[in-house]
Design a protein around this motif. Structure first.
Motif, PDB file in Angstrom:
ATOM      1  N   ALA A 166     -84.452  54.532  46.761  1.00  0.00           N
ATOM      2  CA  ALA A 166     -85.209  55.355  47.564  1.00  0.00           C
ATOM      3  C   ALA A 166     -84.493  56.597  47.287  1.00  0.00           C
ATOM      4  N   VAL A 167     -85.104  57.611  46.880  1.00  0.00           N
ATOM      5  CA  VAL A 167     -84.797  59.200  46.772  1.00  0.00           C
ATOM      6  C   VAL A 167     -85.693  60.035  47.585  1.00  0.00           C
ATOM      7  N   ARG A 168     -84.860  60.912  48.552  1.00  0.00           N
ATOM      8  CA  ARG A 168     -85.367  61.589  48.500  1.00  0.00           C
ATOM      9  C   ARG A 168     -85.007  62.473  48.686  1.00  0.00           C
ATOM     10  N   ASP A 169     -85.932  64.215  48.207  1.00  0.00           N
ATOM     11  CA  ASP A 169     -85.622  65.748  47.668  1.00  0.00           C
ATOM     12  C   ASP A 169     -84.591  65.709  46.289  1.00  0.00           C
ATOM     13  N   SER A 170     -84.384  64.866  46.195  1.00  0.00           N
ATOM     14  CA  SER A 170     -83.294  64.968  44.612  1.00  0.00           C
ATOM     15  C   SER A 170     -81.895  63.801  44.893  1.00  0.00           C
ATOM     16  N   THR A 171     -82.089  63.898  46.424  1.00  0.00           N
ATOM     17  CA  THR A 171     -80.213  64.255  46.136  1.00  0.00           C
ATOM     18  C   THR A 171     -80.204  63.647  47.980  1.00  0.00           C
ATOM     19  N   ARG A 172     -80.655  62.583  48.071  1.00  0.00           N
ATOM     20  CA  ARG A 172     -80.707  61.678  49.425  1.00  0.00           C
ATOM     21  C   ARG A 172     -81.138  60.487  49.093  1.00  0.00           C
ATOM     22  N   LEU A 173     -80.306  59.398  48.545  1.00  0.00           N
ATOM     23  CA  LEU A 173     -80.149  57.699  48.298  1.00  0.00           C
ATOM     24  C   LEU A 173     -79.929  56.800  49.561  1.00  0.00           C
ATOM     25  N   VAL A 174     -81.550  56.017  49.473  1.00  0.00           N
ATOM     26  CA  VAL A 174     -81.632  55.463  50.792  1.00  0.00           C
ATOM     27  C   VAL A 174     -81.657  54.054  49.954  1.00  0.00           C
ATOM     28  N   LEU A 175     -81.426  53.204  51.077  1.00  0.00           N
ATOM     29  CA  LEU A 175     -81.158  51.400  50.229  1.00  0.00           C
ATOM     30  C   LEU A 175     -81.102  50.529  51.572  1.00  0.00           C
ATOM     31  N   PRO A 176     -82.201  49.123  50.503  1.00  0.00           N
ATOM     32  CA  PRO A 176     -82.160  48.569  51.767  1.00  0.00           C
ATOM     33  C   PRO A 176     -81.998  47.984  52.778  1.00  0.00           C
ATOM     34  N   ASP A 177     -81.096  47.559  52.612  1.00  0.00           N
ATOM     35  CA  ASP A 177     -79.158  47.532  53.591  1.00  0.00           C
ATOM     36  C   ASP A 177     -79.376  48.573  54.361  1.00  0.00           C
ATOM     37  N   GLY A 178     -80.080  49.581  54.332  1.00  0.00           N
ATOM     38  CA  GLY A 178     -79.688  50.274  55.419  1.00  0.00           C
ATOM     39  C   GLY A 178     -78.533  51.599  55.043  1.00  0.00           C
ATOM     40  N   THR A 179     -77.934  51.568  54.139  1.00  0.00           N
ATOM     41  CA  THR A 179     -77.237  52.542  53.889  1.00  0.00           C
ATOM     42  C   THR A 179     -77.870  53.893  52.801  1.00  0.00           C
ATOM     43  N   ILE A 180     -78.084  54.823  53.804  1.00  0.00           N
ATOM     44  CA  ILE A 180     -78.236  56.233  53.258  1.00  0.00           C
ATOM     45  C   ILE A 180     -76.896  57.667  52.865  1.00  0.00           C
ATOM     46  N   GLU A 181     -77.147  57.595  51.836  1.00  0.00           N
ATOM     47  CA  GLU A 181     -75.893  58.301  51.141  1.00  0.00           C
ATOM     48  C   GLU A 181     -76.440  59.722  51.076  1.00  0.00           C
ATOM     49  N   ASP A 182     -75.993  60.885  51.288  1.00  0.00           N
ATOM     50  CA  ASP A 182     -75.419  62.322  50.754  1.00  0.00           C
ATOM     51  C   ASP A 182     -75.448  62.576  49.341  1.00  0.00           C
ATOM     52  N   CYS A 183     -76.126  62.866  48.536  1.00  0.00           N
ATOM     53  CA  CYS A 183     -75.500  62.465  46.752  1.00  0.00           C
ATOM     54  C   CYS A 183     -76.146  63.864  46.401  1.00  0.00           C
ATOM     55  N   ALA A 184     -75.510  64.693  47.343  1.00  0.00           N
ATOM     56  CA  ALA A 184     -75.865  66.424  46.849  1.00  0.00           C
ATOM     57  C   ALA A 184     -75.040  67.133  45.488  1.00  0.00           C
ATOM     58  N   ASP A 185     -73.770  66.236  45.704  1.00  0.00           N
ATOM     59  CA  ASP A 185     -72.850  66.369  44.302  1.00  0.00           C
ATOM     60  C   ASP A 185     -72.569  64.829  43.244  1.00  0.00           C
ATOM     61  N   ALA A 186     -73.956  64.750  42.908  1.00  0.00           N
ATOM     62  CA  ALA A 186     -73.659  63.534  41.829  1.00  0.00           C
ATOM     63  C   ALA A 186     -73.720  63.747  40.668  1.00  0.00           C
ATOM     64  N   SER A 187     -73.151  63.320  40.245  1.00  0.00           N
ATOM     65  CA  SER A 187     -72.942  63.397  38.698  1.00  0.00           C
ATOM     66  C   SER A 187     -74.208  63.577  37.212  1.00  0.00           C
ATOM     67  N   GLU A 188     -74.175  64.350  36.443  1.00  0.00           N
ATOM     68  CA  GLU A 188     -74.914  65.107  35.125  1.00  0.00           C
ATOM     69  C   GLU A 188     -74.460  64.514  34.048  1.00  0.00           C
ATOM     70  N   ARG A 189     -75.180  63.154  33.033  1.00  0.00           N
ATOM     71  CA  ARG A 189     -74.175  62.771  31.901  1.00  0.00           C
ATOM     72  C   ARG A 189     -75.188  62.274  31.147  1.00  0.00           C
ATOM     73  N   GLY A 190     -75.321  62.726  29.809  1.00  0.00           N
ATOM     74  CA  GLY A 190     -76.483  62.493  28.761  1.00  0.00           C
ATOM     75  C   GLY A 190     -76.055  60.615  28.414  1.00  0.00           C
ATOM     76  N   THR A 191     -76.794  60.463  27.717  1.00  0.00           N
ATOM     77  CA  THR A 191     -76.849  58.599  27.944  1.00  0.00           C
ATOM     78  C   THR A 191     -76.637  58.653  25.806  1.00  0.00           C
ATOM     79  N   GLY A 192     -76.827  59.814  25.804  1.00  0.00           N
ATOM     80  CA  GLY A 192     -76.869  59.225  24.234  1.00  0.00           C
ATOM     81  C   GLY A 192     -77.790  58.291  23.795  1.00  0.00           C
ATOM     82  N   VAL A 193     -79.244  58.270  24.635  1.00  0.00           N
ATOM     83  CA  VAL A 193     -79.995  57.701  23.781  1.00  0.00           C
ATOM     84  C   VAL A 193     -81.596  58.937  23.936  1.00  0.00           C
ATOM     85  N   ASP A 194     -81.920  59.096  22.225  1.00  0.00           N
ATOM     86  CA  ASP A 194     -83.010  60.086  21.543  1.00  0.00           C
ATOM     87  C   ASP A 194     -84.580  60.205  22.877  1.00  0.00           C
TER      88      ASP A 194
END
Length: 227
Positions: A166-194
């Motif tokens: 799950a992702v809260r407010d576009s930046t807070r990553l929540v995993l089923p194993d209990g991990t919660i990560e602040d991803c405010a500095d997440a990277s943005e990349r093009g995929t190459g897929v039209d």
């Protein structure tokens, strides 16, 4: 047939959602539709303009990607069922511990819309199907949004990987194993897929991703002009 009935027919067609690639509707058009000002033809003809990035993950044929997204699904009912079967129930326990009271039953998984509508239209709840692009290839990712206590939360399911998060407010990553990560500095990349081959200028899916313990999780996907 009324405009609203035409939209109901449109948004409940798996091929339309996949083939739209996320760039066939704009926020203004979708909001106008609800006021009776916009027809399906207007939606299909609207332009999509967003930010752009220069580096790409890999070059993949857009038709192959669309075929991958449809694989295993006859209709949107199959997509919803795959979502329910893939999301780990433990994810909701972690969300609850993080202050978000949510359960699978609270996810209506509707309306089903293309990516552009999902990311830009003012919809409290929605579901979409997008490609998840990595260096290893492309798989389908089902994303459902719900608004909990005024906060947007997206629940992601990748059936072929049996992965959910799950992702809260576009930046807070929540995993089923209990991990919660602040991803405010997440990277943005093009995929190459039209993502919208009908546009005069080439577009591509752009992913914002966060890496945790060596695994990459896509937080958001948009459709943007390619550089």
């Amino acid at each position: 047939m009324t405009d609203e009935a035409e939209y109901e027919e449109y948004r409940n067609t798996l091929d339309e959602i996949v083939d739209g690639g996320g760039c066939v509707e704009t926020m203004t058009a979708a909001q106008g539709l609800r006021r009776g000002e916009t027809s399906r033809r207007d939606l299909l003809g609207s332009d999509a303009i967003a930010g752009s990035v220069s580096d790409v993950i890999r070059e993949v044929d857009a038709e192959d990607v669309r075929a991958t997204l449809r694989e295993g699904y006859d209709d949107l009912a199959d997509v919803r069922e795959a979502f329910r079967e893939t999301v780990d129930p433990a994810l909701f326990d972690v969300l609850a511990a993080d202050g978000v009271d949510l359960a699978m039953d609270a996810l209506t998984l509707d309306p089903a819309v293309c990516l552009k509508t999902f990311t830009e239209a003012d919809l409290d709840e929605a579901i979409t199907l997008v490609p998840n692009v990595s260096k290893d290839g492309v798989v389908g990712r089902i994303v459902a949004r719900v608004t909990a206590a005024g906060e947007p939360v997206t629940v992601h399911a990748i059936p072929s990987w049996d992965r959910s998060y799950a992702v809260r407010d576009s930046t807070r990553l929540v995993l089923p194993d209990g991990t919660i990560e602040d991803c405010a500095d997440a990277s943005e990349r093009g995929t190459g897929v039209d993502c919208d081959p009908e546009q005069a200028a080439r577009t591509e899916y752009v992913q914002t991703a966060c890496t945790v313990a060596g695994e990459t999780y896509v937080l958001t996907t948009t459709c943007s002009p390619a550089q």
